[in-house]
Design an enzyme around this catalytic site. Structure first.
Site, PDB file in Angstrom:
ATOM      1  N   ASP A 183     101.050  42.717  45.363  1.00 54.11           N
ATOM      2  CA  ASP A 183      99.864  42.886  44.498  1.00 54.11           C
ATOM      3  C   ASP A 183     100.256  43.802  43.358  1.00 54.11           C
ATOM      4  O   ASP A 183     100.521  44.980  43.570  1.00 54.11           O
ATOM      5  CB  ASP A 183      98.726  43.510  45.316  1.00 54.11           C
ATOM      6  CG  ASP A 183      97.474  43.710  44.480  1.00 54.11           C
ATOM      7  OD1 ASP A 183      97.353  43.071  43.417  1.00 54.11           O
ATOM      8  OD2 ASP A 183      96.617  44.510  44.888  1.00 54.11           O
ATOM      9  N   MET A 184     100.320  43.276  42.170  1.00 52.33           N
ATOM     10  CA  MET A 184     100.857  44.072  41.062  1.00 52.33           C
ATOM     11  C   MET A 184     100.197  43.766  39.720  1.00 52.33           C
ATOM     12  O   MET A 184      99.745  42.658  39.469  1.00 52.33           O
ATOM     13  CB  MET A 184     102.349  43.791  40.932  1.00 52.33           C
ATOM     14  CG  MET A 184     102.662  42.311  40.835  1.00 52.33           C
ATOM     15  SD  MET A 184     104.419  41.987  40.850  1.00 52.33           S
ATOM     16  CE  MET A 184     104.712  41.909  39.099  1.00 52.33           C
ATOM     17  N   ALA A 185     100.181  44.803  38.892  1.00 48.79           N
ATOM     18  CA  ALA A 185      99.741  44.624  37.511  1.00 48.79           C
ATOM     19  C   ALA A 185     100.991  44.294  36.694  1.00 48.79           C
ATOM     20  O   ALA A 185     102.111  44.591  37.108  1.00 48.79           O
ATOM     21  CB  ALA A 185      99.106  45.903  37.013  1.00 48.79           C
TER      22      ALA A 185
ATOM     23  N   LYS B 230     110.116  39.164  30.095  1.00 48.44           N
ATOM     24  CA  LYS B 230     109.772  38.398  31.306  1.00 48.44           C
ATOM     25  C   LYS B 230     108.368  38.767  31.779  1.00 48.44           C
ATOM     26  O   LYS B 230     107.561  37.894  32.108  1.00 48.44           O
ATOM     27  CB  LYS B 230     110.781  38.677  32.421  1.00 48.44           C
ATOM     28  CG  LYS B 230     112.186  38.249  32.065  1.00 48.44           C
ATOM     29  CD  LYS B 230     113.110  38.487  33.237  1.00 48.44           C
ATOM     30  CE  LYS B 230     114.559  38.400  32.800  1.00 48.44           C
ATOM     31  NZ  LYS B 230     115.487  38.585  33.908  1.00 48.44           N
TER      32      LYS B 230
ATOM     33  N   GLY C 118     103.185  45.431  50.284  1.00 42.57           N
ATOM     34  CA  GLY C 118     101.885  45.620  50.953  1.00 42.57           C
ATOM     35  C   GLY C 118     101.920  46.619  52.095  1.00 42.57           C
ATOM     36  O   GLY C 118     100.880  47.144  52.496  1.00 42.57           O
TER      37      GLY C 118
ATOM     38  N   HIS D 200      85.438  42.607  36.214  1.00 40.89           N
ATOM     39  CA  HIS D 200      86.531  43.288  36.915  1.00 40.89           C
ATOM     40  C   HIS D 200      86.331  43.116  38.424  1.00 40.89           C
ATOM     41  O   HIS D 200      85.274  43.453  38.932  1.00 40.89           O
ATOM     42  CB  HIS D 200      86.473  44.773  36.528  1.00 40.89           C
ATOM     43  CG  HIS D 200      87.621  45.573  37.019  1.00 40.89           C
ATOM     44  ND1 HIS D 200      87.540  46.360  38.139  1.00 40.89           N
ATOM     45  CD2 HIS D 200      88.870  45.727  36.538  1.00 40.89           C
ATOM     46  CE1 HIS D 200      88.704  46.961  38.333  1.00 40.89           C
ATOM     47  NE2 HIS D 200      89.523  46.597  37.371  1.00 40.89           N
TER      48      HIS D 200
END
Ligand SMILES: NC(=O)c1ccc[n+]([C@@H]2O[C@H](COP(=O)([O-])OP(=O)(O)OC[C@H]3O[C@@H](n4cnc5c(N)ncnc54)[C@H](O)[C@@H]3O)[C@@H](O)[C@H]2O)c1
Length: 350
Positions: free
Chosen positions: A174-176, A227, A308, A116
């Site tokens: 920045d994304m999950a 998607k 951001g 991680h």
């Protein structure tokens, strides 16, 4: 309680050094955790320090990094992280991608057998600070079912991209790949609220608006249905499949203290000067940012944010004012300090 960034850094460093992490590597890991808390991404902040250390004590994460470049073909590198700490591996890999981009205009490092790595934006921003575009992806232990499935097959694989501007901050997405983080489901449950459709499914894979059904054997759902699932799957391909690492169900949870994790990443750096004049690029990126910031606002909206911006402006403020750490996390960190026989972080009553 708000604690100054330097105090948090010192604390995390002394815990990591106490279990045998070399000073320089400890500081890379500590910085990732403290920076996450400073940016308001507490799910990837110091609350992860105890599990990292437990994994080190069990030999599941190497205390001292030992990475091996497995293959190098001009701008392309395959790096075996050898189960070293994710932050140390990812930092090394992005530095390597940046060096390749200096030479070839673009550099890509595919990484296997890592761990991680925390917040993905950090590594993408290493490139944007050098007038490059940084792209970072990672796989994780599976967390989400495929569309129509009722079994965890794919992680909420993070994706980050950073580009320099001549404004105050770079553009940093920045994304999950899950619609929301688990924390938001926990919050809805604690408040007795229902959740919007599309956030989660029950244990049979059926969509639900009941947070309890998600938490009791159910699943987070991919961002934007098929998607988001497709994007998460393709991230698995360009990280683990490309690097020759572990995929999907082969990866145990970080909280399984019996197995190594074997996480894969992809770090890409694109040198802007190899494509266009960097000053022109940054100027146009700033014009684009201004169009976004100055767009006509929907009713009730005071400000429009760039990707951001919320995190970076929060970090700037908290670097001065201190970083809020919840009482629960402080208590857990103090317990960790006691077992490691190092000074505690802070008394909850001070
Ligand atoms: N290491 C791992 O395995 C792993 C796995 C999953 C997530 N993560 C990390 O978790 C963190 C959180 O991910 P997330 O998807 O929950 O983030 P999020 O939903 O809070 O934000 C996603 C993106 O949207 C932007 N954003 C948020 N609100 C906005 C607004 N009002 N206007 C404009 N832009 C806005 C943010 O700046 C960010 O770039 C990330 O840092 C990610 O790297 C890491």
């Amino acid at each position: 309680m708000e604690i100054h960034r330097s105090k948090l850094m010192e604390f995390a460093n002394r815990c990591l050094i106490a279990v045998g992490v070399p000073e320089q590597e400890a500081s890379i890991i500590s910085n990732s955790l403290v920076e996450a808390d400073a940016r308001g991404i507490h799910s990837h902040g110091l609350m992860r320090l105890p599990i990292y250390i437990q994994r080190m004590e069990k030999g599941l994460i190497r205390r001292e990094a030992k990475m091996v470049v497995e293959q190098e073909n001009r701008a392309a590198v395959v790096l075996d992280g050898n189960h070293s700490a994710g932050q140390v591996v990812a930092t090394y890999a992005m530095n390597r991608a940046i060096a390749k981009a200096e030479e070839y205009g673009i550099g890509a490092v595919a990484v296997k057998n890592s761990n991680h790595f925390g917040v993905a934006a950090h590594y993408a921003m290493m490139a944007s600070h050098k007038d490059m575009i940084g792209i970072v992806m990672s796989n994780t232990a599976p967390l989400m079912p495929p569309v129509g499935g009722a079994e965890k097959i794919i992680g909420n694989n993070p994706f980050a991209m950073a580009a320099p501007t001549d404004h105050k901050y770079p553009l940093v997405l920045d994304m999950a790949l899950s619609q929301v983080a688990f924390g938001k489901i926990l919050y809805a449950k604690s408040k007795g609220l229902s959740i919007p459709e599309g956030w989660g499914a029950d244990k049979n894979g059926n969509g639900t608006t009941d947070p309890r059904a998600v938490l009791e054997g159910g699943f987070l759902l991919p961002l934007g249905g098929p998607k988001g699932f497709g994007l998460a799957l393709m991230i698995e391909v360009v990280t683990a499949v490309l690097a020759g690492g572990a995929i999907s169900k082969m990866i145990p949870s970080m909280y399984d203290l019996t197995q190594k994790q074997s996480i894969s990443h992809l770090m890409v750096a694109i040198r802007i000067a190899s494509f266009t004049e960097p000053d022109r690029f940054k100027q146009m990126a700033s014009v684009l940012s201004s169009y976004v910031k100055e767009a006509k606002k929907a009713s009730g909206i005071d400000e429009i944010y760039l990707p951001g911006e919320i995190e970076l402006s929060l970090e700037e403020k908290r670097n001065e004012s201190g970083i809020p750490i919840s009482d629960n996390v402080i208590a857990e960190l103090n317990r960790l300090a006691e077992t490691l026989q190092v000074p505690i972080l802070a008394s909850n009553h001070s």
